[in-house]
Design a protein around this motif. Structure first.
Motif, PDB file in Angstrom:
ATOM      1  N   THR A 118       0.681  -1.005  -0.165  1.00 23.41           N
ATOM      2  CA  THR A 118      -0.582   0.300  -0.024  1.00 23.41           C
ATOM      3  C   THR A 118       0.793   1.137  -0.064  1.00 23.41           C
ATOM      4  N   ILE A 128      -6.137   4.828  -4.401  1.00 20.93           N
ATOM      5  CA  ILE A 128      -6.224   4.401  -3.794  1.00 20.93           C
ATOM      6  C   ILE A 128      -7.737   3.976  -2.774  1.00 20.93           C
ATOM      7  N   LEU A 178      -5.417   0.445  -6.223  1.00 22.17           N
ATOM      8  CA  LEU A 178      -5.993  -0.498  -5.799  1.00 22.17           C
ATOM      9  C   LEU A 178      -7.024  -0.641  -4.995  1.00 22.17           C
ATOM     10  N   ILE A 180      -8.498  -1.609  -0.969  1.00 21.17           N
ATOM     11  CA  ILE A 180      -8.992  -2.341   0.189  1.00 21.17           C
ATOM     12  C   ILE A 180      -9.807  -2.838   1.044  1.00 21.17           C
ATOM     13  N   PHE A 239      -3.814   1.431   8.742  1.00 19.51           N
ATOM     14  CA  PHE A 239      -3.617   1.960   7.052  1.00 19.51           C
ATOM     15  C   PHE A 239      -3.584   3.677   6.528  1.00 19.51           C
TER      16      PHE A 239
END
Length: 266
Positions: A118, A128, A178, A180, A239
Motif C-alpha cells: 500500500t 487507493i 489498489l 482495500i 492504513f
C-alpha cells in the motif's frame, strides 16, 4: 465520496517516451534542448521510483503496530467453528469454546506485506479505494479515506462498475490502482462483488479476511477479525498512517532531489 469522481479522466502514472530517431550523417547535430524550469529529468524520476524497491521495508511499516496491539484489538477472535471456511484453515491457531482463534503471527506477516505494498502504491501516486459494506463502519472508513487524501465506497456496489467503466463513465476513465477491503463480505454474507471485478481487471487488492471468508481472490489477504469496532479502528489507523507516511516520503525525496540539482547547477 461519489464514485464517478473517483473514475475521472487522469493521465497515466508512467508515460511512454518514444525512442530517439537518429539524424542523418549529413545533417548537423543540434544541441539538446534545455530542460524546462520546474521539470525533473527522467533519470531523477526513475531514481525516485526504483530506490524504494531496493529496501525490504523502505517506509518502516513494521513500527506502526505490534503483536500486543493486534491482541488488544481482538484481531485474533474469529467466528464459530461451524462458519469456518476451508481455505482459512491454515490461518487458524486453534479453537476455544467452539470459536476459532486466528494465528496472530501470520496476521503480522501478512499485514506488514499489505502495508508495504500500500505504501509503494501511495508513493507512486496511485489511486487507493477503501471498500466496505458494514453500515456501522461507513463513517469510520470514509473519514479514514478523507484524512489520507484517498477515496471510499461504502454503499451498494453496482455490478460491472470496474469491468464496464468505459461504458458507464465514458472512455479515458482511470480505475483505482489498489482496492482495500476492510470487510470482504457484503450484507448477506457473500463475497463482495468488487473482489471478482478487481480480479478480472487485474487490480491488486488488500483485504481483511475473517474465518468465514474466502481469501483466494485477494492479492494480499490479512487474516483477522472484521467485526470488532476496536479491530476496525486499528486497521483504519494503520492504513491511514501508512498512506500519509508514503506521501510525505515522496515529497521529501522530491525536495531533496530538487536541492541537489540546484546545488549542481542543473
Amino acid at each position: 465520496m461519489a464514485l464517478p469522481r473517483l473514475l475521472r479522466a487522469a493521465p497515466r502514472l508512467y508515460s511512454t517516451v518514444p525512442a530517439p530517431v537518429s539524424a542523418p550523417v549529413s545533417a548537423p547535430v543540434s544541441a539538446p534542448a534545455p530542460t524546462p524550469a520546474g521539470s525533473r529529468p527522467r533519470a531523477d524520476d526513475d531514481k525516485l521510483l526504483t530506490e524504494p524497491l531496493s529496501h525490504p521495508d523502505f517506509f518502516s511499516v513494521k513500527e506502526l503496530f505490534t503483536l500486543k496491539d493486534l491482541f488488544d484489538a481482538r484481531v485474533h477472535l474469529g467466528h464459530k467453528k461451524g462458519c469456518r471456511h476451508r481455505f482459512m484453515e491454515p490461518y487458524i491457531f486453534g479453537c476455544r469454546l467452539d470459536q476459532d482463534i486466528i494465528d496472530l503471527d501470520q496476521t503480522m506477516q501478512h499485514l506488514q506485506l499489505a502495508l508495504n505494498f500500500t505504501a509503494h502504491v501511495a508513493y507512486r501516486g496511485g489511486i487507493i479505494l477503501f471498500v466496505t459494506r458494514r453500515r456501522q463502519f461507513c463513517h469510520l472508513v470514509e473519514s479514514t479515506a478523507r484524512a489520507c487524501g484517498e477515496y471510499a465506497h461504502t454503499r451498494y456496489w453496482q455490478g460491472g462498475l470496474l469491468t464496464n467503466a468505459h461504458i458507464q463513465f465514458g472512455p479515458g476513465v482511470r480505475l483505482p490502482d489498489l482496492l482495500i477491503f476492510l470487510s470482504t463480505l457484503n450484507n448477506v454474507f457473500e463475497p463482495h462483488v468488487a473482489i471478482r471485478d478487481a480480479a478480472k481487471m487485474n487490480i491488486p487488492t488488500v483485504g481483511v479476511v475473517d474465518t468465514n471468508c474466502n481469501p483466494c481472490l485477494i492479492t494480499y489477504p490479512i487474516p483477522g477479525n472484521d467485526d470488532s469496532p476496536t479491530a476496525m479502528e486499528l486497521y483504519c489507523r494503520i492504513f491511514r498512517m501508512t498512506i500519509i507516511r508514503a506521501k510525505d516520503k515522496r515529497r521529501q525525496s522530491e525536495a531533496v532531489e530538487e536541492l541537489q540539482r540546484k546545488a549542481q547547477g542543473k
